[in-house]
Design an enzyme around this catalytic site. Structure first.
Site, mmCIF file in Angstrom:
data_model
loop_
_atom_site.group_PDB
_atom_site.id
_atom_site.type_symbol
_atom_site.label_atom_id
_atom_site.label_comp_id
_atom_site.label_asym_id
_atom_site.label_seq_id
_atom_site.Cartn_x
_atom_site.Cartn_y
_atom_site.Cartn_z
ATOM 1 N N LEU A 1 -4.959 9.393 7.812
ATOM 2 C CA LEU A 1 -6.262 8.736 7.876
ATOM 3 C C LEU A 1 -6.142 7.287 7.419
ATOM 4 C CD1 LEU A 1 -8.487 11.612 6.469
ATOM 5 C CD2 LEU A 1 -8.511 10.680 8.800
ATOM 6 N N HIS B 1 3.173 14.547 1.433
ATOM 7 C CA HIS B 1 2.598 15.875 1.173
ATOM 8 C C HIS B 1 3.707 16.878 1.459
ATOM 9 C CE1 HIS B 1 -1.701 14.790 0.866
ATOM 10 N NE2 HIS B 1 -1.450 13.880 1.788
ATOM 11 N N ASN C 1 -5.201 7.395 -6.121
ATOM 12 C CA ASN C 1 -5.890 8.662 -5.786
ATOM 13 C C ASN C 1 -5.107 9.892 -6.254
ATOM 14 O OD1 ASN C 1 -3.943 8.188 -3.774
ATOM 15 N ND2 ASN C 1 -5.087 9.341 -2.236
ATOM 16 N N HIS D 1 -10.548 1.217 1.819
ATOM 17 C CA HIS D 1 -10.331 2.231 2.863
ATOM 18 C C HIS D 1 -11.539 2.114 3.791
ATOM 19 C CE1 HIS D 1 -8.751 6.158 4.440
ATOM 20 N NE2 HIS D 1 -9.939 6.089 4.998
ATOM 21 N N ARG E 1 2.232 9.363 -5.907
ATOM 22 C CA ARG E 1 1.990 10.679 -6.530
ATOM 23 C C ARG E 1 2.460 10.668 -7.988
ATOM 24 N NH1 ARG E 1 -1.174 10.974 -2.201
ATOM 25 N NH2 ARG E 1 -0.253 11.929 -0.375
ATOM 26 N N ALA F 1 -3.812 14.965 5.348
ATOM 27 C CA ALA F 1 -3.580 13.670 5.997
ATOM 28 C C ALA F 1 -2.560 12.878 5.194
ATOM 29 C CB ALA F 1 -4.890 12.899 6.075
ATOM 30 N N HIS G 1 0.860 -1.204 0.000
ATOM 31 C CA HIS G 1 0.000 0.000 0.000
ATOM 32 C C HIS G 1 0.889 1.245 0.000
ATOM 33 C CE1 HIS G 1 -3.885 2.077 1.406
ATOM 34 N NE2 HIS G 1 -3.003 3.042 1.156
ATOM 35 N N HIS H 1 1.446 5.463 -1.751
ATOM 36 C CA HIS H 1 1.046 6.597 -2.593
ATOM 37 C C HIS H 1 2.320 7.149 -3.216
ATOM 38 C CE1 HIS H 1 -3.068 6.718 -0.952
ATOM 39 N NE2 HIS H 1 -2.470 6.217 0.108
ATOM 40 N N HIS I 1 -4.714 -0.616 5.906
ATOM 41 C CA HIS I 1 -4.220 0.176 7.046
ATOM 42 C C HIS I 1 -5.143 0.106 8.265
ATOM 43 C CE1 HIS I 1 -6.935 2.962 5.080
ATOM 44 N NE2 HIS I 1 -6.075 3.331 4.177
ATOM 45 N N LYS J 1 -9.508 -0.263 -5.804
ATOM 46 C CA LYS J 1 -9.545 0.384 -4.494
ATOM 47 C C LYS J 1 -10.870 1.087 -4.254
ATOM 48 C CE LYS J 1 -8.021 2.219 -0.637
ATOM 49 N NZ LYS J 1 -6.841 2.981 -0.294
ATOM 50 N N ASP K 1 1.421 2.631 3.526
ATOM 51 C CA ASP K 1 0.565 3.804 3.282
ATOM 52 C C ASP K 1 1.403 5.077 3.270
ATOM 53 O OD1 ASP K 1 -1.765 5.137 2.640
ATOM 54 O OD2 ASP K 1 -2.487 5.252 4.701
HETATM 55 O O1 DOR Z 1 -3.390 9.662 5.464
HETATM 56 C C1 DOR Z 1 -3.736 9.341 4.343
HETATM 57 N N1 DOR Z 1 -3.154 9.877 3.244
HETATM 58 N N2 DOR Z 1 -4.721 8.456 4.213
HETATM 59 C C2 DOR Z 1 -5.252 8.160 3.020
HETATM 60 O O2 DOR Z 1 -6.151 7.370 2.969
HETATM 61 C C3 DOR Z 1 -4.765 8.855 1.795
HETATM 62 C C4 DOR Z 1 -3.413 9.349 1.962
HETATM 63 C C5 DOR Z 1 -3.002 10.337 0.892
HETATM 64 O O3 DOR Z 1 -3.217 10.075 -0.293
HETATM 65 O O4 DOR Z 1 -2.445 11.372 1.234
HETATM 66 ZN ZN ZN Z 2 -3.413 5.017 1.479
#
Ligand code: DOR
Ligand code: ZN
Length: 347
Positions: free
Chosen positions: A222, A254, A44, A139, A20, A266, A16, A18, A177, A102, A250
């Site tokens: 999250l 950011h 996402n 999720h 970007r 988050a 899992h 991200h 998660h 997802k 996860d």
């Molecule tokens: O904390 C999180 N960040 N939880 C998520 O489900 C998405 C993720 C994000 O893409 O930043």
């Molecule tokens: Zn995630």
């Protein structure tokens, strides 16, 4: 802690992440690819990766951003919406573009606005996924504003997860998660078609840590971290060696300015030290003998893949997590546990 000085395991995978896109992808990817053989890449983006063409193109951008000499396989996922096209998902799955799909309940988290507003809207898609053996990654939080944020996972189990598993008895599902003892207990009542990923930050922090001495935006994600009793239940599950539970960081970068803000995003960027942090947890729990199952074996077994052929070695050696990672566009990201000294290091 054990007195082991080094630990060699099959190369792990991260089930899992991200990654970007653009400059952030270039900054984040090397950290994941250094440690993991494969990773399940979350869809996402803005706009989200809903179709197989978009996923194939995203996969090409990931390969293009991979530093020379690193071997890494991104496993792509489809972002489910109320209007998902079951045939496109099935074609994408058949041709190896998609590994899974997802489910983001609409509004649950970052870039989830196009997510599913009611699970009934994707029953047709789930039926198709069940038929072809395509895993559903969930999720697991309700978005009902009347439900306290710390209860959203627990309520989701009864409102959505349980009925969905009952309705689609052959559907493979990953409860992503997990953050509560209730989720650990629930997953354990299920057969091998249900798995769960556990992040390293949920093994290391509880909800009080987010407010220790002031508000700490880099510990906000999250699902949000829960009470200490839940962290302890997650540690017990992860280190149990049980096939249900596997590694999924996860990691979700950011920029510092998006995190340190009046409305901070988050997401916790754990990639720079992920494997080392997990090793530390397993060491603290005197469970290094279960580390390979959690990190390298249970995930592939759930997805019906072979474990990676190569191995990685961790050595007991102090090192300091970087304070900051620079992105080519001039922004910066702060890693989880930035500036902290860790006791295991990937060789
Ligand atoms: O904390 C999180 N960040 N939880 C998520 O489900 C998405 C993720 C994000 O893409 O930043
Ligand atoms: Zn995630």
């Amino acid at each position: 802690m054990s007195n082991k000085e080094s630990l060699t395991i099959r190369r792990p995978d991260d089930w899992h992440i991200h990654l970007r896109d653009g400059a952030m992808l270039e900054a984040a990817l090397p950290y994941t690819a250094r440690q993991f053989g494969r990773a399940i890449v979350m869809p996402n983006l803005a706009p989200p990766v809903t179709g197989s063409q978009a996923a194939a193109a995203y996969r090409e951008r990931i390969y293009a951003a991979l530093p020379d000499g690193l071997k890494f396989e991104p496993l792509m996922t489809a972002y489910l919406t109320d209007k998902s096209d079951a045939n496109d998902l099935a074609q994408g799955f058949k041709h190896g573009v998609f590994t899974a799909a997802k489910l983001y309940p609409a509004g649950a988290t970052t870039n989830s606005d196009s997510g599913v507003t009611d699970i009934a809207n994707i029953h047709g898609v789930l039926e198709k996924m069940e038929e072809i053996g395509m895993p559903l990654l969930v999720h697991g939080e309700v978005t009902d504003p009347d439900i306290d944020i710390f209860d959203r996972e627990h309520v989701f189990i009864h409102r959505v997860m349980e009925p969905t598993l009952n309705r689609f008895q052959g559907l493979k599902v990953v409860f992503e998660h997990i953050t509560t003892a209730a989720a650990v207990d629930f997953v354990r009542t299920q057969g091998p078609r249900v798995g769960a990923t556990i992040t390293v930050h949920h093994l290391m922090i509880n909800r009080s840590d987010i407010f220790r001495g002031g508000i700490r935006p880099h510990m906000y994600c999250l699902p949000v971290a829960k009470r200490e009793q839940h962290r302890l239940a997650l540690r017990e599950a992860a280190t149990s060696g049980e096939a249900h539970f596997f590694l999924g960081t996860d990691t979700a970068p950011h920029t510092v300015s998006d995190k340190e803000s009046a409305c901070g995003c988050a997401g916790i960027f754990s990639a720079p030290a992920a494997l080392e942090l997990y090793a530390q947890v397993f060491d603290e729990e005197r469970a290094l003998d279960q580390f390979e199952a959690f990190a390298s074996l249970n995930g592939p077994a759930f997805y019906g893949l072979e474990p990676n052929g190569e191995t990685v070695t961790l050595k007991r050696e102090d090192w300091v997590v970087p304070e900051s990672v620079t992105v080519a566009d001039g922004s910066a990201v702060k890693p989880f546990m930035a500036g902290e000294t860790l006791s295991w290091r990937l060789v």
